[in-house]
Design a protein around this motif. Structure first.
Motif, PDB file in Angstrom:
ATOM      1  N   LEU A 131       0.825  -1.203   0.000  1.00 54.10           N
ATOM      2  CA  LEU A 131       0.000   0.000   0.000  1.00 54.10           C
ATOM      3  C   LEU A 131       0.864   1.259   0.000  1.00 54.10           C
ATOM      4  O   LEU A 131       0.678   2.159  -0.835  1.00 54.10           O
ATOM      5  N   SER A 167      -2.196   4.835   5.876  1.00 53.91           N
ATOM      6  CA  SER A 167      -2.725   5.683   4.798  1.00 53.91           C
ATOM      7  C   SER A 167      -2.670   7.151   5.185  1.00 53.91           C
ATOM      8  O   SER A 167      -2.340   8.020   4.362  1.00 53.91           O
ATOM      9  N   LEU A 200       2.944   4.605 -12.011  1.00 56.00           N
ATOM     10  CA  LEU A 200       3.376   5.402 -10.864  1.00 56.00           C
ATOM     11  C   LEU A 200       3.622   6.858 -11.243  1.00 56.00           C
ATOM     12  O   LEU A 200       3.360   7.768 -10.444  1.00 56.00           O
ATOM     13  N   LEU A 215       0.302   8.478 -11.291  1.00 54.52           N
ATOM     14  CA  LEU A 215      -0.155   8.671  -9.915  1.00 54.52           C
ATOM     15  C   LEU A 215       0.493   9.902  -9.294  1.00 54.52           C
ATOM     16  O   LEU A 215      -0.136  10.643  -8.529  1.00 54.52           O
ATOM     17  N   SER A 265      -0.166  -2.038 -11.400  1.00 51.69           N
ATOM     18  CA  SER A 265      -0.352  -0.899 -10.503  1.00 51.69           C
ATOM     19  C   SER A 265       0.974  -0.398  -9.924  1.00 51.69           C
ATOM     20  O   SER A 265       0.976   0.591  -9.185  1.00 51.69           O
ATOM     21  N   ARG A 301       2.790   2.002  -3.302  1.00 49.58           N
ATOM     22  CA  ARG A 301       1.928   2.518  -4.360  1.00 49.58           C
ATOM     23  C   ARG A 301       1.507   3.961  -4.087  1.00 49.58           C
ATOM     24  O   ARG A 301       1.343   4.745  -5.018  1.00 49.58           O
ATOM     25  N   LEU A 302       1.332   4.292  -2.826  1.00 51.52           N
ATOM     26  CA  LEU A 302       0.930   5.656  -2.487  1.00 51.52           C
ATOM     27  C   LEU A 302       2.078   6.648  -2.623  1.00 51.52           C
ATOM     28  O   LEU A 302       1.868   7.794  -3.019  1.00 51.52           O
ATOM     29  N   ARG A 333      -4.935  10.502  -5.108  1.00 52.22           N
ATOM     30  CA  ARG A 333      -4.087   9.308  -5.133  1.00 52.22           C
ATOM     31  C   ARG A 333      -4.497   8.310  -4.057  1.00 52.22           C
ATOM     32  O   ARG A 333      -4.627   7.116  -4.323  1.00 52.22           O
ATOM     33  N   ILE A 363      -6.107   4.677  -5.002  1.00 55.66           N
ATOM     34  CA  ILE A 363      -5.375   3.466  -4.663  1.00 55.66           C
ATOM     35  C   ILE A 363      -6.172   2.600  -3.696  1.00 55.66           C
ATOM     36  O   ILE A 363      -6.302   1.375  -3.874  1.00 55.66           O
ATOM     37  N   VAL A 411      -7.473  -0.065  -6.395  1.00 57.92           N
ATOM     38  CA  VAL A 411      -6.415  -1.085  -6.360  1.00 57.92           C
ATOM     39  C   VAL A 411      -6.630  -2.064  -5.207  1.00 57.92           C
ATOM     40  O   VAL A 411      -6.517  -3.278  -5.381  1.00 57.92           O
TER      41      VAL A 411
END
Length: 311
Positions: free
Chosen positions: A29, A74, A132, A135, A126, A32-33, A143, A147, A151
């Motif tokens: 996670l 997050s 990326l 993103l 992803s 990807r963020l 974003r 995600i 995702v």
């Protein structure tokens, strides 16, 4: 989009082993963020630090520890994304997400007893470099909402609690983010062709065959380098097939101790340049319609940590 990784809070067992087992998904996670494995690792460490800072009674009062960890991670990422806009203003040159080697390449380059977050990131579309980069052009809220929902499969009601907005607002954020996504999904049939084009680019570059390079590049191709102020790199993207070809022809590929090798970058065919075995540049490619449209070259040594472990 690929089948989303297992949702963290579908496993509510609060035991120590269950909490620790969330690390892989949290790393997936956060990477990807943030587009940075180093930052993702820091986020995961901070998330666990906040968990263990609570008393046992407080921990037992959390019905879904996995969901709690996801929310905390997050929110930390959201704060980092907001501050990143300020930090990027001080970044020297272009910023490119941190590239990841293929898991098999990583494992072959280290002892089986070693462990690192790169071994825990699932490589799918992803995390392709093209994805990326798109993103990174989104707002932090877009974003995170995109995600988490598209995702990782979180419903907007849960995304809203993380982002601090209404479910309807989060739905709009994800919709806005989707409009930015124009990255074609790679299919199995084109995988070999993409690898062939990257190898052809490598041969033409080594031969300094400018006509061959131009033929492999889309007319509007771009090449972007990220040296981070640590090593020399173009401060702005190079645009146009001929300009990109000439740029690479002018760069030495036969310098003392430098070799180019085929590799996998974020799940896609790429190249790694090594000087006396040490990686000095990792190149990712965006290939479609039998041409190379984008080249991203990461030269910043701070972003090549995972690649040094494959030596």
């Amino acid at each position: 989009m690929a089948h989303p990784p297992e949702r963290l809070h579908d496993r509510p067992d609060p035991s120590l082993s269950a909490i620790i087992s969330e690390r892989r998904q949290l790393t997936n996670l956060a990477y990807r963020l943030l587009g940075s494995l180093v930052d993702a690792e820091d986020v995961v460490q901070e998330t666990y630090a906040r968990w263990y800072a609570m008393s046992p009674r407080q921990q037992e009062g959390i019905d879904a520890p996995g969901g709690w960890l996801t929310t905390v991670a997050s929110r930390i990422c959201l704060d980092l994304l907001r501050s990143a806009r300020v930090r990027r203003e001080r970044y020297v040159g272009e910023w490119i997400p941190e590239p990841l080697p293929d898991r098999a390449e990583w494992i072959s380059g280290r002892s089986s007893g070693d462990a690192d977050p790169a071994d825990r990131v699932t490589l799918d579309e992803s995390v392709s470099m093209a994805f990326l980069v798109v993103l990174d052009a989104m707002t932090p809220a877009e974003r995170v909402a995109f995600i988490l929902h598209d995702v990782f499969g979180y419903p907007f009601a849960e995304v809203a609690a993380i982002v601090g907005r209404t479910p309807g607002a989060c739905r709009q954020l994800a919709t806005s983010a989707r409009r930015r996504i124009h990255v074609p999904r790679p299919d199995a049939g084109s995988s070999a062709r993409r690898a062939d084009l990257v190898r052809a680019f490598k041969r033409a570059w080594e031969a300094k065959d400018i006509d061959a390079l131009i033929g492999l590049l889309a007319s509007d191709a771009t090449a972007t380098g990220d040296g981070g102020g640590h090593v020399t790199a173009a401060l702005r993207p190079i645009e146009g097939a001929e300009q990109v070809a000439r740029f690479f022809v002018d760069r030495p590929t036969a310098a003392a101790g430098v070799t180019l090798q085929d590799c996998t970058v974020n799940g896609q065919p790429g190249l790694v340049a090594r000087r006396y075995g040490v990686p000095v540049s990792v190149m990712a490619f965006d290939v479609s319609d039998d041409h190379i449209h984008h080249i991203w070259a990461v030269l910043n040594p701070d972003k090549l940590r995972s690649w040094r472990a494959t030596c």
